[in-house]
Structure formats: C-alpha cells, structure tokens
Design a protein around this motif. Structure first.
Motif, PDB file in Angstrom:
ATOM      1  N   MET A   1      37.684   2.615 -54.938  1.00 49.47           N
ATOM      2  CA  MET A   1      38.338   3.917 -54.900  1.00 49.47           C
ATOM      3  C   MET A   1      37.781   4.765 -53.754  1.00 49.47           C
ATOM      4  O   MET A   1      36.577   4.796 -53.534  1.00 49.47           O
ATOM      5  N   LYS A   2      38.667   5.396 -53.077  1.00 49.63           N
ATOM      6  CA  LYS A   2      38.213   6.291 -51.998  1.00 49.63           C
ATOM      7  C   LYS A   2      38.812   7.675 -52.219  1.00 49.63           C
ATOM      8  O   LYS A   2      39.955   7.789 -52.641  1.00 49.63           O
ATOM      9  N   ILE A   3      38.003   8.664 -51.931  1.00 48.90           N
ATOM     10  CA  ILE A   3      38.486  10.041 -52.105  1.00 48.90           C
ATOM     11  C   ILE A   3      38.973  10.576 -50.759  1.00 48.90           C
ATOM     12  O   ILE A   3      38.338  10.353 -49.722  1.00 48.90           O
ATOM     13  N   ASN A   4      40.083  11.229 -50.810  1.00 50.71           N
ATOM     14  CA  ASN A   4      40.671  11.898 -49.650  1.00 50.71           C
ATOM     15  C   ASN A   4      39.603  12.679 -48.874  1.00 50.71           C
ATOM     16  O   ASN A   4      38.871  13.486 -49.433  1.00 50.71           O
ATOM     17  N   LYS A   5      39.536  12.411 -47.597  1.00 50.05           N
ATOM     18  CA  LYS A   5      38.480  13.003 -46.777  1.00 50.05           C
ATOM     19  C   LYS A   5      38.555  14.538 -46.778  1.00 50.05           C
ATOM     20  O   LYS A   5      37.551  15.234 -46.842  1.00 50.05           O
ATOM     21  N   LYS A   6      39.766  15.008 -46.726  1.00 51.44           N
ATOM     22  CA  LYS A   6      39.959  16.463 -46.720  1.00 51.44           C
ATOM     23  C   LYS A   6      39.357  17.110 -47.963  1.00 51.44           C
ATOM     24  O   LYS A   6      38.747  18.172 -47.902  1.00 51.44           O
ATOM     25  N   VAL A   7      39.564  16.418 -49.077  1.00 46.90           N
ATOM     26  CA  VAL A   7      39.025  16.944 -50.336  1.00 46.90           C
ATOM     27  C   VAL A   7      37.511  16.827 -50.331  1.00 46.90           C
ATOM     28  O   VAL A   7      36.797  17.746 -50.729  1.00 46.90           O
ATOM     29  N   LYS A   8      37.030  15.675 -49.836  1.00 41.64           N
ATOM     30  CA  LYS A   8      35.580  15.471 -49.782  1.00 41.64           C
ATOM     31  C   LYS A   8      34.907  16.540 -48.923  1.00 41.64           C
ATOM     32  O   LYS A   8      33.846  17.030 -49.243  1.00 41.64           O
ATOM     33  N   ASP A   9      35.587  16.857 -47.835  1.00 44.11           N
ATOM     34  CA  ASP A   9      34.995  17.820 -46.904  1.00 44.11           C
ATOM     35  C   ASP A   9      35.065  19.265 -47.395  1.00 44.11           C
ATOM     36  O   ASP A   9      34.418  20.153 -46.848  1.00 44.11           O
ATOM     37  N   LEU A  10      35.898  19.479 -48.372  1.00 47.52           N
ATOM     38  CA  LEU A  10      36.035  20.843 -48.900  1.00 47.52           C
ATOM     39  C   LEU A  10      34.723  21.208 -49.573  1.00 47.52           C
ATOM     40  O   LEU A  10      34.341  20.591 -50.558  1.00 47.52           O
ATOM     41  N   SER A  11      34.025  22.191 -49.024  1.00 45.77           N
ATOM     42  CA  SER A  11      32.695  22.457 -49.572  1.00 45.77           C
ATOM     43  C   SER A  11      32.834  23.137 -50.927  1.00 45.77           C
ATOM     44  O   SER A  11      33.581  24.099 -51.066  1.00 45.77           O
ATOM     45  N   PRO A  12      32.144  22.599 -51.923  1.00 39.61           N
ATOM     46  CA  PRO A  12      32.202  23.241 -53.226  1.00 39.61           C
ATOM     47  C   PRO A  12      31.541  24.607 -53.113  1.00 39.61           C
ATOM     48  O   PRO A  12      30.661  24.798 -52.268  1.00 39.61           O
ATOM     49  N   SER A  13      31.994  25.517 -53.913  1.00 39.98           N
ATOM     50  CA  SER A  13      31.464  26.865 -53.857  1.00 39.98           C
ATOM     51  C   SER A  13      29.940  26.825 -53.933  1.00 39.98           C
ATOM     52  O   SER A  13      29.373  26.184 -54.815  1.00 39.98           O
ATOM     53  N   GLY A  14      29.298  27.472 -52.988  1.00 41.94           N
ATOM     54  CA  GLY A  14      27.852  27.419 -52.868  1.00 41.94           C
ATOM     55  C   GLY A  14      27.115  27.969 -54.076  1.00 41.94           C
ATOM     56  O   GLY A  14      25.917  27.743 -54.250  1.00 41.94           O
ATOM     57  N   ILE A  15      27.819  28.694 -54.915  1.00 40.22           N
ATOM     58  CA  ILE A  15      27.116  29.323 -56.019  1.00 40.22           C
ATOM     59  C   ILE A  15      27.521  28.743 -57.357  1.00 40.22           C
ATOM     60  O   ILE A  15      27.339  29.338 -58.400  1.00 40.22           O
ATOM     61  N   ARG A  16      28.056  27.526 -57.293  1.00 37.20           N
ATOM     62  CA  ARG A  16      28.450  26.830 -58.519  1.00 37.20           C
ATOM     63  C   ARG A  16      27.277  26.782 -59.509  1.00 37.20           C
ATOM     64  O   ARG A  16      27.439  27.013 -60.703  1.00 37.20           O
ATOM     65  N   ALA A  17      26.112  26.468 -58.985  1.00 43.89           N
ATOM     66  CA  ALA A  17      24.943  26.315 -59.843  1.00 43.89           C
ATOM     67  C   ALA A  17      24.663  27.614 -60.599  1.00 43.89           C
ATOM     68  O   ALA A  17      24.327  27.608 -61.789  1.00 43.89           O
ATOM     69  N   PHE A  18      24.849  28.716 -59.897  1.00 47.03           N
ATOM     70  CA  PHE A  18      24.630  30.022 -60.525  1.00 47.03           C
ATOM     71  C   PHE A  18      25.608  30.224 -61.689  1.00 47.03           C
ATOM     72  O   PHE A  18      25.237  30.681 -62.769  1.00 47.03           O
ATOM     73  N   PHE A  19      26.853  29.845 -61.463  1.00 44.59           N
ATOM     74  CA  PHE A  19      27.857  30.013 -62.517  1.00 44.59           C
ATOM     75  C   PHE A  19      27.555  29.143 -63.728  1.00 44.59           C
ATOM     76  O   PHE A  19      27.716  29.562 -64.865  1.00 44.59           O
ATOM     77  N   ASP A  20      27.107  27.925 -63.450  1.00 41.57           N
ATOM     78  CA  ASP A  20      26.755  27.049 -64.570  1.00 41.57           C
ATOM     79  C   ASP A  20      25.622  27.670 -65.384  1.00 41.57           C
ATOM     80  O   ASP A  20      25.609  27.592 -66.613  1.00 41.57           O
ATOM     81  N   LEU A  21      24.717  28.292 -64.682  1.00 45.65           N
ATOM     82  CA  LEU A  21      23.596  28.963 -65.338  1.00 45.65           C
ATOM     83  C   LEU A  21      24.125  30.077 -66.257  1.00 45.65           C
ATOM     84  O   LEU A  21      23.723  30.192 -67.415  1.00 45.65           O
ATOM     85  N   VAL A  22      25.025  30.885 -65.751  1.00 41.93           N
ATOM     86  CA  VAL A  22      25.574  31.994 -66.530  1.00 41.93           C
ATOM     87  C   VAL A  22      26.295  31.473 -67.768  1.00 41.93           C
ATOM     88  O   VAL A  22      26.095  31.959 -68.883  1.00 41.93           O
ATOM     89  N   ILE A  23      27.132  30.454 -67.541  1.00 40.90           N
ATOM     90  CA  ILE A  23      27.958  29.962 -68.641  1.00 40.90           C
ATOM     91  C   ILE A  23      27.097  29.326 -69.732  1.00 40.90           C
ATOM     92  O   ILE A  23      27.414  29.403 -70.915  1.00 40.90           O
TER      93      ILE A  23
END
Ligand SMILES: Cc1ncc(COP(=O)(O)O)c(C=O)c1O
Lengths: 385, 176
Positions: A1-23
């Motif tokens: 399986m290969k993931i679309n490069k465009k999707v791979k390159d889409l940087s996940p929100s830099g503060i995802r970790a912070f949100f997980d912490l809040v939730i």
C-alpha cells in the motif's frame, strides 16, 4: 500500500499533541471549543424526529431538497439584495466544509492561486492544497484589526482568475468589514479579475455591531462570488452537517458534479431540520444576544488582565495577545492547561500571524468564562509579576 | 441592546429592558458585570435596578431550588386545585382570590378563562393535610361553588427550568 504523496506531505497540525492532551484531561474549563454551547433549539430537533417517524430517511436530489433550496433562496434574497435560482444556483452541502472543498476543486485550474488571509479557519490552506490550488497566505495583524486592506490586496501578485478566500466575521479573529471597506476591496478584486469564495457562516446571526454586508450584495460582485453559509453556528446545529453554496450557475453546476459522485446528497435528516431552522429567527437572535453579552464581558476582562484584545465584530471568539507575557502561544497554552486547567487554542493553529495570540471561545457559559478568567488572572500573577 | 420578547402577529416586536432579561436568568450577576455585558455604566445599571425594585417590577431575588432533588425526611405534597367561584359585585374575583392566596399553604393562584375560575396550587406535608385544607378552608368559603383536586405526581419543568439534571457538555473540548 502506498499513500498519496500529496497527503503524506500535508503537515499534520503542529499542535495535535496539545489537543490530545486537552481531550484526555478531566475537569478542564475549555475555551477551546469552536461550536455553540446551546443545544439545537428543540423545535428544530423535534421536527427532524417527526420527519424520521414519517419515513423521511431516503436520499434526496443531489442538489438537496427542492423545498429547502427554495426557502434558502427566499431567505437570501433580502439579505444578499440579489436572487439565486433554487434550481441551479444553490447547492445544499454537508456543512460549509464540504462546500469549501467542492468550490476549490471545481475552481482549480493550473497555476491558480488561492489567496487566504490568515490567521484563519484551519481548513482553508489544506483544502486549497489538496484541491491542487496554490495557497498563498495574506498576513493580517492587529494594526489593521486583522483585516485585509485594499492596498495589501492590490500589492499582492496575482493573475486573472485567482481565488480570493474571504471569511468574515472571521474565525479566529472576529474581524469583519463595513460596506465601505468591502466596496474598496471589491474594486481591487474587479481590477485584478479575482474570483471570491466568501465564507459567511458567522454573518447573519453573529455580527454584533452594525449589519453584516454579504459579499454578493456589492456592486458587480454577484458574478464573481461564491457565497457559503450554513446552519452549524447560527442555529447551534454543528452535528446536523448542513451548509449551502449560492453562486453563478457554472460554478454551482461544477460543484454539483463532484458532489453527486462523492457525497450523493447531504443527509435528509439534517435537511429537514434546516427547513425548520429557517423559521427560527427568534431563537437565533436570542442566542446572539447571549453571545454578545459574553463577548463584551470576556474582552473587557481580558484587557483588564493585561492581555490586549480587540473587540471582535462577529463570531464567538476573543483573540487575545499574550505577547506581554514573554511566552509564545503554544507555551502559554500548555502552561495554562497544566497549571490552571484552562484550555485555549494557540494562535499559531490559525496561521503564522497567530503567533503571540490565543483564541478563546465565548461559546461558553458565563460562569465558566468567569472562572476561567479568574484562573488566567492567577496564572498571569504567577508568571508576570 | 434590547431583545424582542414577543413578536406580534403584524411582525412588530415588543421589547424588554435587557437588564431584566439578564437578571431573570442569573440574579447573582453584579451590577458591574451587567454593565460590562450591556455596554452601560455601572451607575446606570444600578439606577435602573433600584427603579425596578421600587416600582415592584423586580419583586425579589431567590434561588430556583429543585425540591425533588433535596435529600430530606420532610415530604412535600402538591396539588393543583380547580376552584369555581361566584364573582362579587364591584370586586369581581379579586376579593375571593385574596381570601384564598393569603393562606401560606397556597403557593400560586391564577385566574383563568374556561370551565373554572381559579387555579390554586397548594403545598402540604402529606395528602391528608392538603385534602383537609381543601375541605375545611377552601370548599367552605362562601363564594366557592366547587373544587376539583389534582395531586401533582412529578414536576418536569417549571418557569422555563427543566427540573432534572441535564447531560453534561457533549462537545469535544477542543475544536476549530
Ligand atoms: C469560518 C468557518 N467556516 C466553516 C466552518 C465549518 O462549518 P460547517 O459545520 O458548516 O462545516 C467553521 C467551523 O468552525 C468555521 O469556523
């Protein structure tokens, strides 16, 4: 399986970790919520329940229920000072989110730029990028009350046919424009031959000082504008997932083509609820009155605490500067959460110009707002004495 | 800002002072807080509240207590009583209503249109005390023609307040 490069390159929100912490955390007062704290007015929910009981659980026409399109057309006419044909100039979508995605995909031609003012709603940039547009940020700052100025737009390098994405009242800044400012912007847009996608989801019932001026109502702009609106905010209906687009026939036709193959239609339960919502002017106004009181309260108190905050013209967010604390916005949000259990969203989530700011939602009951402010006061005393 | 309280049939709207609307929802807000919320000065808010108090527009400030949730041995029984009365010359229903609502056991008293005249809400420690109030005090009044007593089994909502604990916030604590 290969993931679309465009999707791979889409940087996940830099503060995802912070949100997980809040939730994951308990007993937090959250000013980080981007949706109304009211329940959907019961007459809306009840009418959807009734329609389900009657067996309205099917697909609808791709464009959405004819009656809903007709009612929306009737609703828009006096506000937008122009009429949209319910048959081919209005499309019902799964929230403004889907409408935005369809619009960008439908309008994506090679080398087309999408001019996006930031700080802005988080989905614009990735949606434009995924649609194959070339997203370009226009930075806005407190100096211009987070508004794009005609001069700034005029000086931006653009080509004929580029897209200008407008959102007012703006999430997260609360910025909005009066008629004169919009007329000036429209002149530049005309001159540069741009096409406007105007996200006015906070327009009708979440503008507090003066009237909201919809973009298609400006001279010459109807043919250049795709107007997006939805039911999520004004009627506290985020979970129902209903929005709509109104615009020139060709654009709506192109969007409908994508929509019919990828989504088929917006959920009928939500569409039935939306029909009732259009009769709920009084309910929406009463929620607005409540937001307006909280708006004045939270902004006044934040300024008293030394966190500079402009009075937002619309939506339900206070966008406050934390530059006086010497912390950056992620650090501030982290520490505030850990030490005082108050959640806010770091401004950088909304673009580079959000650095030094935090977004606080006043779609939060007044007693929680008061408690959060008192904890923030304590926090500031400790760190900035 | 004033909020339309009633939208009339002709589309016109009646307005109520926002200060009253705010206090009706939360009487513990201070004048300073209300001033900030309404964009008025604290002095102006205080002046208006004083005026409303002296005019009897604001009668008093009290907590909405959900007695059903109070843990106590004291039982309270409520009944809604339909009362048919003969109105009196010159004073109509007012004199007999006063006669009735002045009893401390009477919690509410309304004059209604329809099949009977007064709706009286009575509270007592048990069914017996409520029934004896009705039979001894109410039914025996000279102008009372008849009564029908309905014992109240459960309160769901009162004056706009839902009387059971509502599920907490269902939203994610962070969203955009
Ligand atoms: C500016 C803006 N546009 C669009 C949306 C998404 O709205 P919808 O629920 O209609 O998809 C949001 C939601 O937060 C928003 O803030």
């Amino acid at each position: 399986m290969k993931i679309n490069k465009k999707v791979k390159d889409l940087s996940p929100s830099g503060i995802r970790a912070f949100f997980d912490l809040v939730i994951g955390m308990k007993d937090v007062i959250s000013l980080g919520v981007g949706e109304p704290d009211f329940d959907t007015p019961w007459r809306i929910s009840e009418s959807a329940i009734f329609s389900v009981e009657k067996g309205y659980t099917t697909y609808t026409s791709n464009k959405g229920l004819q009656e809903l399109r007709e009612q929306i057309s009737r609703y828009l006419k006096p506000r937008l000072k122009t009429s949209y044909d319910p048959n081919d100039e209005i499309l019902i979508t799964v929230g403004v989110s889907e409408a935005m995605d369809l619009a960008m995909r439908a309008l994506s031609v090679s080398d087309c730029k999408a001019l996006i003012h930031e700080p802005c709603y988080v989905s614009y940039y990735p949606t434009a990028y995924l649609a194959g547009l070339d997203p370009v940020y226009l930075a806005t700052t407190a100096q211009t009350a987070f508004k794009v100025t005609p001069k700034q737009l005029a000086e931006t390098k653009t080509s004929s046919g580029d897209i200008f994405l407008l959102n007012y009242p703006c999430n997260p800044t609360g910025a909005s424009y009066n008629r004169d400012e919009l007329v000036e912007l429209a002149r530049v847009i005309e001159k540069k031959d741009l096409f406007v996608i105007s996200d006015e989801i906070y327009g009708d019932y979440m503008t507090y000082d003066g009237d909201h001026v919809p973009f298609p109502s400006l001279p010459g702009m109807r043919q250049r504008t795709l107007y997006l609106n939805g039911f999520s905010k004004a009627y506290a209906m985020t979970g129902w997932r209903i929005g709509y687009a109104a615009g020139p026939r060709e654009v709506i036709a192109a969007m409908t083509k994508i929509h019919q193959y990828t989504i088929l239609c917006a959920p009928i339960m939500g569409q039935m609820a939306a029909l009732e919502a259009l009769r709920c002017d009084k309910e929406a106004k009463s929620m607005r009155a409540e937001y307006n009181r909280r708006r004045k309260y939270i902004v006044t108190e934040l300024n008293k605490l030394g966190l500079d905050c402009l009075m937002p013209q619309g939506a339900f967010y206070a966008f406050a500067s934390i530059q006086s604390t010497g912390m950056d916005s992620v650090e501030f949000a982290h520490k505030l959460l850990e030490e005082e259990k108050v959640a806010v969203v770091p401004g950088t989530a909304f673009g580079p110009s959000g650095a030094g700011y935090i977004r606080m939602s006043y779609a939060t009951g007044i007693s929680d707002i008061k408690e959060a402010l008192s904890r923030i006061g304590k926090f500031l005393k400790k760190h900035c004495a | 800002m004033t909020i339309p309280v009633v939208v009339k049939l002709d589309g016109g709207e009646c307005f109520m002072d926002e200060i009253l609307e705010i206090l009706e929802k939360d009487a513990r807000l201070t004048s300073e807080e209300i001033a900030v919320m309404t964009g008025k000065s604290t002095a102006e808010v205080e002046k208006r509240i004083k005026k409303y108090e002296s005019e009897g527009v604001i009668l008093k400030y009290k907590a909405v207590v959900n007695k059903e949730a109070v843990e106590t041995d004291v039982k309270i029984v409520r009944a809604l009583i339909e009362v048919k009365v003969i109105p009196q010359r010159n004073v109509g229903f007012d004199a007999i209503a006063k006669r009735i609502y002045s009893f401390s056991a009477v919690k509410s008293c309304y004059l209604l249109s329809g099949g009977y005249d007064l709706l009286v809400i009575v509270e007592g420690e048990d069914m017996h005390s409520v029934s004896s109030f009705v039979s001894e005090k109410l039914a025996t009044l000279e102008n009372v023609q008849g009564t029908v007593t309905h014992f109240l089994l459960k309160k769901y909502k009162e004056d706009g307040d839902i009387l059971h604990k509502i599920d907490g916030d269902k939203r994610l604590s962070i969203s955009f």
